[in-house]
Motif scaffolding. Structure first.
Motif, PDB file in Angstrom:
ATOM      1  N   LEU A  58     -11.595  16.770  -7.498  1.00 38.51           N
ATOM      2  CA  LEU A  58     -12.431  17.957  -7.615  1.00 38.51           C
ATOM      3  C   LEU A  58     -13.689  17.685  -8.445  1.00 38.51           C
ATOM      4  O   LEU A  58     -14.796  18.056  -8.041  1.00 38.51           O
ATOM      5  N   ILE A  59     -13.548  17.034  -9.594  1.00 38.31           N
ATOM      6  CA  ILE A  59     -14.704  16.780 -10.476  1.00 38.31           C
ATOM      7  C   ILE A  59     -15.721  15.858  -9.795  1.00 38.31           C
ATOM      8  O   ILE A  59     -16.921  16.180  -9.767  1.00 38.31           O
ATOM      9  N   PRO A  60     -15.325  14.703  -9.219  1.00 43.98           N
ATOM     10  CA  PRO A  60     -16.326  13.886  -8.519  1.00 43.98           C
ATOM     11  C   PRO A  60     -16.989  14.622  -7.356  1.00 43.98           C
ATOM     12  O   PRO A  60     -18.181  14.433  -7.096  1.00 43.98           O
ATOM     13  N   PHE A  61     -16.238  15.485  -6.680  1.00 40.43           N
ATOM     14  CA  PHE A  61     -16.799  16.263  -5.577  1.00 40.43           C
ATOM     15  C   PHE A  61     -17.892  17.199  -6.081  1.00 40.43           C
ATOM     16  O   PHE A  61     -18.971  17.307  -5.484  1.00 40.43           O
ATOM     17  N   GLU A  62     -17.642  17.872  -7.197  1.00 40.02           N
ATOM     18  CA  GLU A  62     -18.637  18.787  -7.768  1.00 40.02           C
ATOM     19  C   GLU A  62     -19.851  18.022  -8.302  1.00 40.02           C
ATOM     20  O   GLU A  62     -20.992  18.481  -8.161  1.00 40.02           O
ATOM     21  N   VAL A  63     -19.625  16.868  -8.929  1.00 36.30           N
ATOM     22  CA  VAL A  63     -20.741  16.057  -9.432  1.00 36.30           C
ATOM     23  C   VAL A  63     -21.616  15.597  -8.265  1.00 36.30           C
ATOM     24  O   VAL A  63     -22.852  15.623  -8.353  1.00 36.30           O
ATOM     25  N   ALA A  64     -21.002  15.172  -7.166  1.00 38.68           N
ATOM     26  CA  ALA A  64     -21.775  14.759  -5.990  1.00 38.68           C
ATOM     27  C   ALA A  64     -22.578  15.919  -5.428  1.00 38.68           C
ATOM     28  O   ALA A  64     -23.728  15.754  -4.996  1.00 38.68           O
ATOM     29  N   ALA A  65     -22.014  17.131  -5.442  1.00 36.28           N
ATOM     30  CA  ALA A  65     -22.735  18.303  -4.950  1.00 36.28           C
ATOM     31  C   ALA A  65     -23.956  18.594  -5.814  1.00 36.28           C
ATOM     32  O   ALA A  65     -25.036  18.905  -5.298  1.00 36.28           O
ATOM     33  N   VAL A  66     -23.815  18.479  -7.132  1.00 35.54           N
ATOM     34  CA  VAL A  66     -24.948  18.712  -8.032  1.00 35.54           C
ATOM     35  C   VAL A  66     -26.020  17.647  -7.827  1.00 35.54           C
ATOM     36  O   VAL A  66     -27.223  17.947  -7.806  1.00 35.54           O
ATOM     37  N   MET A  67     -25.595  16.386  -7.652  1.00 31.88           N
ATOM     38  CA  MET A  67     -26.574  15.312  -7.422  1.00 31.88           C
ATOM     39  C   MET A  67     -27.338  15.537  -6.121  1.00 31.88           C
ATOM     40  O   MET A  67     -28.556  15.323  -6.056  1.00 31.88           O
ATOM     41  N   LEU A  68     -26.659  15.975  -5.076  1.00 30.82           N
ATOM     42  CA  LEU A  68     -27.339  16.267  -3.816  1.00 30.82           C
ATOM     43  C   LEU A  68     -28.314  17.433  -3.960  1.00 30.82           C
ATOM     44  O   LEU A  68     -29.402  17.429  -3.370  1.00 30.82           O
ATOM     45  N   LEU A  69     -27.941  18.432  -4.751  1.00 26.42           N
ATOM     46  CA  LEU A  69     -28.839  19.562  -4.992  1.00 26.42           C
ATOM     47  C   LEU A  69     -30.098  19.102  -5.723  1.00 26.42           C
ATOM     48  O   LEU A  69     -31.216  19.486  -5.353  1.00 26.42           O
ATOM     49  N   VAL A  70     -29.933  18.260  -6.733  1.00 26.79           N
ATOM     50  CA  VAL A  70     -31.089  17.736  -7.471  1.00 26.79           C
ATOM     51  C   VAL A  70     -31.983  16.907  -6.544  1.00 26.79           C
ATOM     52  O   VAL A  70     -33.215  17.021  -6.579  1.00 26.79           O
ATOM     53  N   ALA A  71     -31.375  16.071  -5.686  1.00 26.87           N
ATOM     54  CA  ALA A  71     -32.156  15.268  -4.748  1.00 26.87           C
ATOM     55  C   ALA A  71     -32.914  16.148  -3.761  1.00 26.87           C
ATOM     56  O   ALA A  71     -34.069  15.870  -3.420  1.00 26.87           O
ATOM     57  N   VAL A  97      -6.370  16.759  -1.021  1.00 31.62           N
ATOM     58  CA  VAL A  97      -6.720  15.674  -1.933  1.00 31.62           C
ATOM     59  C   VAL A  97      -8.083  15.920  -2.569  1.00 31.62           C
ATOM     60  O   VAL A  97      -8.283  15.695  -3.767  1.00 31.62           O
ATOM     61  N   LEU A  98      -9.036  16.405  -1.788  1.00 38.04           N
ATOM     62  CA  LEU A  98     -10.401  16.590  -2.278  1.00 38.04           C
ATOM     63  C   LEU A  98     -10.478  17.650  -3.367  1.00 38.04           C
ATOM     64  O   LEU A  98     -11.184  17.475  -4.362  1.00 38.04           O
ATOM     65  N   PHE A  99      -9.734  18.745  -3.205  1.00 34.35           N
ATOM     66  CA  PHE A  99      -9.829  19.839  -4.167  1.00 34.35           C
ATOM     67  C   PHE A  99      -8.735  19.825  -5.232  1.00 34.35           C
ATOM     68  O   PHE A  99      -8.626  20.771  -6.010  1.00 34.35           O
ATOM     69  N   THR A 100      -7.935  18.776  -5.267  1.00 35.15           N
ATOM     70  CA  THR A 100      -6.976  18.629  -6.372  1.00 35.15           C
ATOM     71  C   THR A 100      -7.325  17.394  -7.198  1.00 35.15           C
ATOM     72  O   THR A 100      -7.792  17.507  -8.317  1.00 35.15           O
ATOM     73  N   LYS A 101      -7.135  16.229  -6.630  1.00 34.21           N
ATOM     74  CA  LYS A 101      -7.329  14.994  -7.377  1.00 34.21           C
ATOM     75  C   LYS A 101      -8.807  14.672  -7.602  1.00 34.21           C
ATOM     76  O   LYS A 101      -9.189  14.191  -8.665  1.00 34.21           O
ATOM     77  N   ILE A 156       0.837  -1.190   0.000  1.00 28.09           N
ATOM     78  CA  ILE A 156       0.000   0.000   0.000  1.00 28.09           C
ATOM     79  C   ILE A 156       0.878   1.248   0.000  1.00 28.09           C
ATOM     80  O   ILE A 156       1.757   1.400   0.856  1.00 28.09           O
ATOM     81  N   VAL A 157       0.660   2.118  -0.981  1.00 28.26           N
ATOM     82  CA  VAL A 157       1.426   3.354  -1.086  1.00 28.26           C
ATOM     83  C   VAL A 157       0.433   4.503  -1.227  1.00 28.26           C
ATOM     84  O   VAL A 157      -0.486   4.449  -2.037  1.00 28.26           O
ATOM     85  N   ALA A 158       0.607   5.548  -0.431  1.00 35.08           N
ATOM     86  CA  ALA A 158      -0.286   6.700  -0.499  1.00 35.08           C
ATOM     87  C   ALA A 158       0.165   7.634  -1.615  1.00 35.08           C
ATOM     88  O   ALA A 158       1.359   7.816  -1.852  1.00 35.08           O
ATOM     89  N   PHE A 159      -0.791   8.244  -2.328  1.00 37.33           N
ATOM     90  CA  PHE A 159      -0.461   9.204  -3.373  1.00 37.33           C
ATOM     91  C   PHE A 159       0.109  10.484  -2.780  1.00 37.33           C
ATOM     92  O   PHE A 159       1.009  11.083  -3.312  1.00 37.33           O
ATOM     93  N   TYR A 160      -0.460  10.929  -1.676  1.00 29.50           N
ATOM     94  CA  TYR A 160      -0.020  12.150  -1.020  1.00 29.50           C
ATOM     95  C   TYR A 160       0.486  11.779   0.367  1.00 29.50           C
ATOM     96  O   TYR A 160      -0.298  11.569   1.283  1.00 29.50           O
ATOM     97  N   PRO A 161       1.793  11.690   0.561  1.00 29.30           N
ATOM     98  CA  PRO A 161       2.305  11.289   1.873  1.00 29.30           C
ATOM     99  C   PRO A 161       2.009  12.362   2.914  1.00 29.30           C
ATOM    100  O   PRO A 161       1.746  13.516   2.584  1.00 29.30           O
ATOM    101  N   HIS A 162       2.087  11.949   4.151  1.00 23.01           N
ATOM    102  CA  HIS A 162       1.826  12.855   5.276  1.00 23.01           C
ATOM    103  C   HIS A 162       2.889  13.956   5.312  1.00 23.01           C
ATOM    104  O   HIS A 162       4.080  13.698   5.267  1.00 23.01           O
ATOM    105  N   VAL A 163       2.439  15.191   5.388  1.00 21.85           N
ATOM    106  CA  VAL A 163       3.345  16.337   5.436  1.00 21.85           C
ATOM    107  C   VAL A 163       3.367  16.857   6.860  1.00 21.85           C
ATOM    108  O   VAL A 163       2.315  17.067   7.463  1.00 21.85           O
ATOM    109  N   GLU A 164       4.553  17.056   7.407  1.00 23.11           N
ATOM    110  CA  GLU A 164       4.677  17.550   8.777  1.00 23.11           C
ATOM    111  C   GLU A 164       4.148  18.978   8.874  1.00 23.11           C
ATOM    112  O   GLU A 164       4.356  19.795   7.983  1.00 23.11           O
TER     113      GLU A 164
END
Length: 190
Positions: A141-154, A135-139, A116-124
């Motif tokens: 970002l698109i799935p996060f925005e799609v989920a927000a739109v789906m929640l708005l529609v629901a 991680v949420l707003f870089t890698k 197991i290797v993390a993409f973004y290692p722990h930064v001190e």
């Protein structure tokens, strides 16, 4: 020592709350115990140092999901008895056992694996919440925005459905009127 005491205390309280959810016949008691159980689960995240996940557990599951459950319970008439159809108990026990084994394997596999290797290692100097935000707003970002739109529609769909008037209010009807309405519905459906 403090972590062990807190863990066992919250584990006991969580089990008690979910036992109440499963065994009670009162919908309000079940919803309250479910909310308390979800809050006790968030305590595990705080004990482990995952402050962001603990806050998300409280805000999302205890707040939003419990509001959704309460909103859904308003559509059911709790004065009528519910008749459940009992299926084959061997199938139910077999499927429950299979699901439990799969959950244990899924959660135990990363602990056993050495690759197991993390993409973004722990930064001190950077906290847990900041790492999740990075991680949420870089890698992701698109799935996060799609989920927000789906929640708005629901949410909009839930508001539209709640605004429609129900045909009959079963709590304001007597037994004879309920039987007449059921017979009328059976004739319409057949």
């Amino acid at each position: 020592m403090f972590e062990a005491i807190a863990f066992y205390l919250f584990a006991f309280l969580t089990i008690v709350m979910f036992y109440i959810v499963v065994t009670t016949k009162q919908a309000l008691y079940a919803l309250t115990a479910l909310a308390a159980g979800m809050i006790f689960i968030s305590a595990f995240f705080f004990i482990l140092g995952a402050d962001f996940l603990g806050a998300v557990q409280i805000i999302v599951y205890t707040g939003a999901v419990m509001a959704l459950y309460a909103f859904g319970m308003m559509f059911f008439d709790s004065t009528r008895d519910i008749k459940e159809k009992q299926g084959n108990k061997f199938i139910v026990v077999g499927l429950a056992t299979l699901a439990a084994v799969l959950v244990v394997v899924i959660f135990a596999a990363p602990m056993v694996s050495e690759n197991i290797v993390a993409f973004y290692p722990h930064v001190e100097g950077v906290g847990n919440t900041q790492e999740v935000g990075l991680v949420l707003f870089t890698k992701y970002l698109i799935p996060f925005e799609v989920a927000a739109v789906m929640l708005l529609v629901a949410m909009v769909a839930g508001i539209v459905l709640a605004g429609k008037k129900m045909d009959l209010s079963l709590t304001l009807m007597n037994a004879e009127e309920i039987k007449e309405a059921e017979e009328k519905n059976k004739k319409v459906l057949s």
